[in-house]
Design a protein around this motif. Structure first.
Motif, PDB file in Angstrom:
ATOM      1  N   ARG A 188       6.507   1.077  -0.463  1.00  0.00           N
ATOM      2  CA  ARG A 188       5.464   1.320   0.538  1.00  0.00           C
ATOM      3  C   ARG A 188       5.249   0.099   1.432  1.00  0.00           C
ATOM      4  O   ARG A 188       4.979   0.235   2.635  1.00  0.00           O
ATOM      5  CB  ARG A 188       4.155   1.713  -0.157  1.00  0.00           C
ATOM      6  CG  ARG A 188       3.051   2.155   0.816  1.00  0.00           C
ATOM      7  CD  ARG A 188       3.533   3.327   1.665  1.00  0.00           C
ATOM      8  NE  ARG A 188       2.624   3.676   2.726  1.00  0.00           N
ATOM      9  CZ  ARG A 188       1.782   4.711   2.676  1.00  0.00           C
ATOM     10  NH1 ARG A 188       1.753   5.487   1.598  1.00  0.00           N
ATOM     11  NH2 ARG A 188       1.008   4.980   3.689  1.00  0.00           N
ATOM     12  N   LYS A 189       5.377  -1.092   0.854  1.00  0.00           N
ATOM     13  CA  LYS A 189       5.237  -2.313   1.664  1.00  0.00           C
ATOM     14  C   LYS A 189       6.284  -2.356   2.764  1.00  0.00           C
ATOM     15  O   LYS A 189       5.974  -2.674   3.921  1.00  0.00           O
ATOM     16  CB  LYS A 189       5.354  -3.553   0.771  1.00  0.00           C
ATOM     17  CG  LYS A 189       4.108  -3.855  -0.043  1.00  0.00           C
ATOM     18  CD  LYS A 189       4.296  -5.134  -0.862  1.00  0.00           C
ATOM     19  CE  LYS A 189       3.051  -5.438  -1.684  1.00  0.00           C
ATOM     20  NZ  LYS A 189       3.240  -6.656  -2.517  1.00  0.00           N
TER      21      LYS A 189
ATOM     22  N   ARG B 262      10.656   4.367  12.284  1.00  0.00           N
ATOM     23  CA  ARG B 262      10.936   5.259  11.164  1.00  0.00           C
ATOM     24  C   ARG B 262      11.642   6.513  11.662  1.00  0.00           C
ATOM     25  O   ARG B 262      11.322   7.012  12.736  1.00  0.00           O
ATOM     26  CB  ARG B 262       9.648   5.667  10.449  1.00  0.00           C
ATOM     27  CG  ARG B 262       8.843   4.503   9.897  1.00  0.00           C
ATOM     28  CD  ARG B 262       7.578   5.027   9.214  1.00  0.00           C
ATOM     29  NE  ARG B 262       6.707   3.936   8.833  1.00  0.00           N
ATOM     30  CZ  ARG B 262       5.441   3.808   9.208  1.00  0.00           C
ATOM     31  NH1 ARG B 262       4.903   4.723  10.000  1.00  0.00           N
ATOM     32  NH2 ARG B 262       4.723   2.789   8.796  1.00  0.00           N
TER      33      ARG B 262
ATOM     34  N   ASP C  12       5.626   0.368   5.417  1.00  0.00           N
ATOM     35  CA  ASP C  12       4.572   0.004   6.367  1.00  0.00           C
ATOM     36  C   ASP C  12       5.026  -1.052   7.371  1.00  0.00           C
ATOM     37  O   ASP C  12       4.447  -1.179   8.456  1.00  0.00           O
ATOM     38  CB  ASP C  12       3.337  -0.507   5.614  1.00  0.00           C
ATOM     39  CG  ASP C  12       2.642   0.595   4.822  1.00  0.00           C
ATOM     40  OD1 ASP C  12       2.810   1.776   5.193  1.00  0.00           O
ATOM     41  OD2 ASP C  12       1.953   0.289   3.825  1.00  0.00           O
ATOM     42  N   LYS C  13       6.081  -1.814   7.012  1.00  0.00           N
ATOM     43  CA  LYS C  13       6.563  -2.885   7.892  1.00  0.00           C
ATOM     44  C   LYS C  13       7.685  -2.446   8.824  1.00  0.00           C
ATOM     45  O   LYS C  13       7.934  -3.111   9.836  1.00  0.00           O
ATOM     46  CB  LYS C  13       7.074  -4.058   7.045  1.00  0.00           C
ATOM     47  CG  LYS C  13       5.999  -4.869   6.360  1.00  0.00           C
ATOM     48  CD  LYS C  13       6.635  -6.009   5.567  1.00  0.00           C
ATOM     49  CE  LYS C  13       5.587  -6.834   4.835  1.00  0.00           C
ATOM     50  NZ  LYS C  13       6.221  -7.913   4.026  1.00  0.00           N
TER      51      LYS C  13
END
Length: 545
Positions: free
Chosen positions: A236-237, A245, A240-241
């Motif tokens: 998830r980290k 996408r 989010d970065k």
């Protein structure tokens, strides 16, 4: 005839091929492609014959809709003298199709016809070996690549790097990487993916952090590695970065959450994905349907069903159809599960299993057995899961003799070796019918060691039918396997209590305390926002069966 017999023998200029006319861009399904092909044959080729056939072959082999690769092979097999580009096009389609083995088979025919391969031929051939995990064959092809002087080609080198990173030798992959590939982001991603797929996320992350340039594939590789490893926090980290996408990024995260049992997070992410306008692919939809099934969230499942129908113009793939049948069945809507099953144009064994087991688990034993008999009249052969569903149906309906006949049918006619779950169904079926002595005899005849679940099932049946002596025997066998389950002690205590033998009931409770076993506190969950989901009575199923 699939192609014109007037195919010229001279090779065409490959550069002109890529200027596809507008007609090919209008292909949206196999039917439209066939219509264009038929028009070519009836009206004659309106432009260069060789180019026309090549474009037909390419569009048929490369398009992502339907079973077009089989049609492409029929077209290819009737071309008298295909050139290198046509052979390579067909090998490419087969290499990324459902059966990559056929790409290797076709290459052997190409070699037998003494048609010279090019660098692209080897790139796709190596890809097929990678998907097949054929280390020996891939290494032989690598030797041929080096002999023909294609080793310095960027595409071939990256294919070899991915091959060794995924299933070959990581040392060779590193050698290829160090030998001129470090400037290529594709090579970085391939090596990173190799480490990630082999579970070495530390080495994969080190490469990822050292990358001079990261493309979306690189990000997806690392997110996939963490998700498959169950480290959704790290996944998830990165998610989010990531600067940009695509559907793969979203699908990877959603699949990871579902596999990790974090279905609510998966649904939240799916809703976010839909809000920003990212169109889900089949992988996304399969994962989210699985999450809905596990949560029993019928409302969201129905919305996803609507989205699938919208995207597929009402035509379900086998995988999505199966997932919908499974989701509706697990959410308690067996009528809708059967509606989807009946609407599927193409089915497989899993389709039948989902419907048969869904009916069985919801108490519709007759309908489940009827559907099994219908399956027997088709070309589909039942498997171990099919018989599990049928045996459950017989157990719930008290059809002991019929269940025993199905058990014999499974072993004798279909040569399916029963597993512990099939044996458990027979024990449950005999126990429910009060044929407890037969159940003990059956357990003694089993070729495998009875599990704790089987003895627990029989103990429960002894309680229902008030047979204390047989309950003692079942309990003794159960305690030989495990002594740490509070429910086992409570069940045996209740057997004595049901017969008024309070001294023995208290003795069993004391034994539980002496062994340090504690009974878990009961709990319940009420969803106040949902309407009760009643099971539809069998009468409502008649129109679908």
């Amino acid at each position: 005839m699939l192609v014109s017999s007037s195919y010229p023998k001279k090779s065409h200029q490959q550069d002109s091929f890529y200027k596809l006319p507008l007609i090919w861009k209008k292909c949206t399904n196999l039917q439209s492609l066939k219509q264009i092909h038929a028009s070519m044959i009836v009206k004659g080729f309106t432009f260069n014959t060789t180019t026309s056939l090549t474009q037909l072959l390419f569009c048929t082999a490369m398009c992502t809709f339907g079973p077009t690769i089989h049609y492409a092979r029929k077209v290819f097999d009737q071309i008298p003298e295909p050139d290198t580009f046509m052979w390579t096009t067909m090998i490419r389609g087969l290499a990324q199709g459902p059966d990559p083995l056929q790409a290797v088979v076709l290459y052997t025919k190409m070699a037998a016809r003494k048609v010279s391969p090019d660098s692209f031929t080897f790139s796709f051939l190596i890809k097929a070996c990678t998907r097949l995990l054929w280390v020996k064959t891939g290494s032989i092809i690598q030797g041929k690549v080096l002999r023909l002087g294609f080793g310095s080609n960027k595409f071939v080198r990256n294919s070899l790097l991915r091959f060794h990173a995924d299933c070959g030798d990581l040392k060779i992959a590193h050698h290829l990487f160090d030998d001129g590939a470090k400037e290529d982001v594709v090579a970085w991603s391939a090596l990173t993916a190799g480490y990630a797929r082999r579970g070495d996320l530390q080495a994969a992350r080190k490469l990822f952090d050292e990358m001079p340039e990261r493309d979306l594939v690189s990000w997806n590789v690392m997110i996939t590695g963490y998700a498959k490893g169950g480290d959704m926090k790290s996944a998830r980290k990165l998610f989010d970065k990531v600067p940009e996408r695509d559907v793969v990024t979203w699908s990877t995260m959603i699949s990871g959450y579902v596999l990790g049992g974090m279905n609510k997070k998966a649904l939240e992410l799916f809703e976010m994905m839909m809000r920003i306008g990212v169109c889900p692919n089949e992988v996304t939809l399969l994962s989210i349907l699985s999450g809905c099934a596990d949560l029993g969230d019928l409302e969201i499942g129905e919305k996803i069903h609507e989205k699938i129908l919208e995207m597929s113009a009402g035509e379900l793939s086998i995988l999505l159809g199966n997932a919908l049948v499974d989701m509706y069945a697990k959410c308690g809507s067996i009528v809708k599960a059967l509606e989807v099953f009946r609407s599927m144009r193409d089915k497989d064994v899993t389709s039948w299993n989902s419907a048969i087991c869904g009916l069985a688990f919801h108490g519709h034993a007759k309908e489940s057995i009827d559907l099994f008999r219908e399956m027997q009249r088709t070309e589909f052969c039942p498997d171990a899961i099919t018989f599990l569903g049928v045996l459950i149906a017989c157990s719930h309906a008290g059809k002991v003799d019929e269940g025993c006949q199905f058990f014999d049918l499974m072993r004798i006619k279909y040569n399916i070796e029963p597993n512990i779950r099939h044996f458990g169904c027979i024990v449950d079926m005999l126990g429910r019918a009060g044929r407890l002595k037969e159940a003990f005899v059956f357990i003694a005849s089993m070729k495998m060691k009875p599990s704790a679940t089987i003895w627990r099932t029989l103990l429960g049946s002894c309680k229902v039918h008030g047979d204390v002596n047989l309950a003692k025997r079942a309990n003794e066998e159960l305690l030989k396997i495990r002594r740490d389950q509070s429910g086992d002690y409570v069940l045996m205590s209740n057997v004595y209590a049901s017969q008024g033998d309070w001294d023995e009931a208290e003795r069993v409770r004391k034994l539980m305390d002496d062994n340090g076993v504690r009974k878990n506190h009961g709990s319940s969950l009420v969803d106040s926002k949902r309407e009760p989901n009643f099971i539809t009575p069998p009468a409502h199923l008649s129109a679908l069966l």
